[in-house]
Design an enzyme around this catalytic site. Structure first.
Site, PDB file in Angstrom:
ATOM      1  N   GLN A 138       0.784  -1.399   0.065  1.00 18.38           N
ATOM      2  CA  GLN A 138      -0.220   0.162   0.062  1.00 18.38           C
ATOM      3  C   GLN A 138       0.948   1.096   0.088  1.00 18.38           C
ATOM      4  OE1 GLN A 138      -3.351   0.440  -0.165  1.00 18.38           O
ATOM      5  NE2 GLN A 138      -3.968  -1.673  -0.514  1.00 18.38           N
TER       6      GLN A 138
ATOM      7  N   THR B 248       9.669 -17.980 -17.560  1.00 16.98           N
ATOM      8  CA  THR B 248       9.941 -16.713 -18.242  1.00 16.98           C
ATOM      9  C   THR B 248       9.192 -15.440 -17.834  1.00 16.98           C
ATOM     10  OG1 THR B 248       9.776 -18.422 -19.956  1.00 16.98           O
ATOM     11  CG2 THR B 248       9.446 -15.964 -20.960  1.00 16.98           C
TER      12      THR B 248
ATOM     13  N   CYS C 143     -10.936  -9.219   0.533  1.00 15.63           N
ATOM     14  CA  CYS C 143     -10.637 -10.626   0.548  1.00 15.63           C
ATOM     15  C   CYS C 143     -11.740 -11.323   1.642  1.00 15.63           C
ATOM     16  CB  CYS C 143      -9.548 -11.217   1.070  1.00 15.63           C
ATOM     17  SG  CYS C 143      -8.020 -10.072   0.201  1.00 15.63           S
TER      18      CYS C 143
HETATM   19  C1  LIG Z   1      -2.961  -5.868  -2.367  1.00 14.63           C
HETATM   20  C2  LIG Z   1      -2.377  -6.094  -1.280  1.00 14.63           C
HETATM   21  C3  LIG Z   1      -1.291  -7.435  -1.317  1.00 14.63           C
HETATM   22  C4  LIG Z   1      -1.709  -8.473  -2.329  1.00 14.63           C
HETATM   23  O1  LIG Z   1      -0.942  -8.146  -3.612  1.00 14.63           O
HETATM   24  P1  LIG Z   1      -1.212  -8.566  -4.793  1.00 14.63           P
HETATM   25  O2  LIG Z   1      -0.257  -8.365  -5.958  1.00 14.63           O
HETATM   26  O3  LIG Z   1      -2.921  -8.340  -5.233  1.00 14.63           O
HETATM   27  O4  LIG Z   1      -0.963 -10.219  -4.637  1.00 14.63           O
HETATM   28  C5  LIG Z   1      -0.709  -7.609  -0.279  1.00 14.63           C
HETATM   29  N1  LIG Z   1      -0.578  -6.915   1.004  1.00 14.63           N
HETATM   30  C6  LIG Z   1      -1.166  -5.653   0.832  1.00 14.63           C
HETATM   31  C7  LIG Z   1      -0.977  -4.502   1.876  1.00 14.63           C
HETATM   32  C8  LIG Z   1      -2.035  -5.288  -0.262  1.00 14.63           C
HETATM   33  O5  LIG Z   1      -2.686  -4.133  -0.285  1.00 14.63           O
END
Ligand SMILES: *Cc1c(COP(=O)(O)O)cnc(C)c1O
Length: 395
Positions: A179, A237, A324
């Site tokens: 974030q 890759t 989630c």
């Molecule tokens: C979105 C998020 C993730 C996951 O990242 P992805 O690229 O979607 O796997 C992990 N940690 C935080 C704090 C996130 O906001």
């Protein structure tokens, strides 16, 4: 009006990022591992991207591993530290109760394999202190993993200070900076960070691409076996179009960070002030130590899902906080971690702004949320019971 206020879940790709990707989809399509000129052209771009990302984070290109995103980077960092720790008889891991599930679920898995996971209590303002970390570190601690900025309530942790404590005690420090990257200043060396995760789609880059920074000398375990890509630490890759898009997006975000934040912070504060006027509402997370674009509230006697659906009808795309847990009835683990009671945690709303958000949009959102909350309360039996004193207000 259509207002996208869910930038903490994902962002729209910037034109810069799209343009940076295009040549690598159809023209420069070689495999960077190929020895011929078409492959070497791709390899040059890959090396260039790695060096540019490293420059933005304040590290060396060798210390950058491209992954499929933030989740994979978190998994690889934590599992690597755990395996290395276990080999030295160190099986104690320190984290917090409000990490992203990519961290928490990895830790739960390790717990089942005999690791001792200690989750620090988070204060009501959504912050942990370096002192808490210092007090928790033991002889057998192999890893401290604490997120840079929280994806639900937006609070920003004192990362350089936590890193300094870990360094002093000789314990590895990982931070999930998904974030923070592109929104807050990151300098892994100056901030005492040993490992860091980031993900392009949170800063207007493409989805499915991220970075794990691991300081030179920090050992990494392969999660994916195969070819020797990524210094032998991540087979497959390389997704060169996505890597080029991410690199352009991160450069763009870092170059414009000060200007974007100078614009965003007053908008965020205006939105917080406006929503605070709603009776029986409460801001989640510290008012100032928070992401420039994050606003997060709980409302008494409101069911979060209804609030989101009605806001969508009014053209406002928002979230309850955790992408989630939406769709499940469990209240957010982040809100429970900062001590919000279950019934309040259900009535949560996250509005996450972008540099494109305008003051008109902010005012429209204040009005829309105020109206929807009032409407939902007018038809709520819980609200009636609160009014007649049959139930007592929690906030
Ligand atoms: C979105 C998020 C993730 C996951 O990242 P992805 O690229 O979607 O796997 C992990 N940690 C935080 C704090 C996130 O906001």
């Amino acid at each position: 009006m259509q207002i996208y206020a869910d930038n903490a879940a994902t962002t729209k790709m910037s034109a810069t990022a799209v343009h940076a990707m295009l040549p690598y989809l159809a023209e420069i399509y070689g495999n960077p591992s190929s020895l011929h000129s078409v492959g070497q052209q791709a390899n040059e771009a890959l090396c260039d991207a790695r060096a540019r990302i490293a420059a933005l984070l304040g590290c060396n290109a060798r210390e950058i591993t491209f992954t499929s995103g933030g989740s994979e980077a978190d998994n690889q960092a934590i599992i690597s530290a755990a395996i290395r720790g276990a080999a030295k008889g160190k099986k104690h891991i320190i984290s917090t109760a409000f990490e992203h599930h990519a961290v928490l679920h990895t830790l739960q898995k390790l717990q089942k394999q005999g690791f001792e996971v200690e989750l620090l209590d988070v204060h009501e303002n959504g912050l942990v202190t370096p002192e808490q970390v210092r007090d928790a570190i033991r002889e057998d601690t192999c890893l401290v993993t604490i997120m840079y900025a929280n994806n639900e309530i937006g609070t920003v942790q004192p990362i350089p200070e936590i890193g300094a404590v870990c360094r002093e005690k000789g314990v590895l420090f990982h931070t999930d900076a998904v974030q923070a990257a592109g929104h807050l200043h990151i300098d892994v060396k100056a901030q005492n960070i040993d490992m860091l995760s980031l993900s392009a789609h949170k800063f207007h880059g493409p989805k499915g691409i991220g970075v794990l920074y691991a300081r030179r000398g920090v050992w990494l375990e392969n999660l994916i076996e195969g070819g020797a890509q990524e210094h032998g630490k991540r087979a497959g890759t390389e997704n060169l179009p996505a890597i080029m898009g991410m690199t352009a997006a991160l450069e763009d975000a870092c170059a414009n960070m000060e200007r974007n934040n100078a614009k965003l912070i007053p908008l965020r504060d205006r939105l917080m002030d406006g929503l605070s006027q709603i009776p029986h509402s409460i801001l989640n997370g510290d008012r100032t130590s928070r992401l420039p674009g994050n606003v997060h509230f709980c409302f008494e006697a409101i069911e979060g899902e209804s609030l989101l659906l009605l806001l969508d009808d009014k053209g406002v795309q928002a979230s309850s906080g955790s992408a989630c847990t939406s769709g499940s009835l469990d209240p957010s683990h982040v809100l429970l971690a900062i001590g919000r009671p279950h019934e309040i945690a259900h009535g949560s709303l996250r509005l996450s702004l972008s540099a494109e958000t305008t003051v008109e949009e902010v005012d429209y959102m204040i009005e829309a949320v105020t109206d929807v909350v009032a409407y939902l309360r007018s038809i709520s039996p819980v609200w009636r019971d609160l009014q007649t004193g049959k139930q007592t207000f929690a906030i």
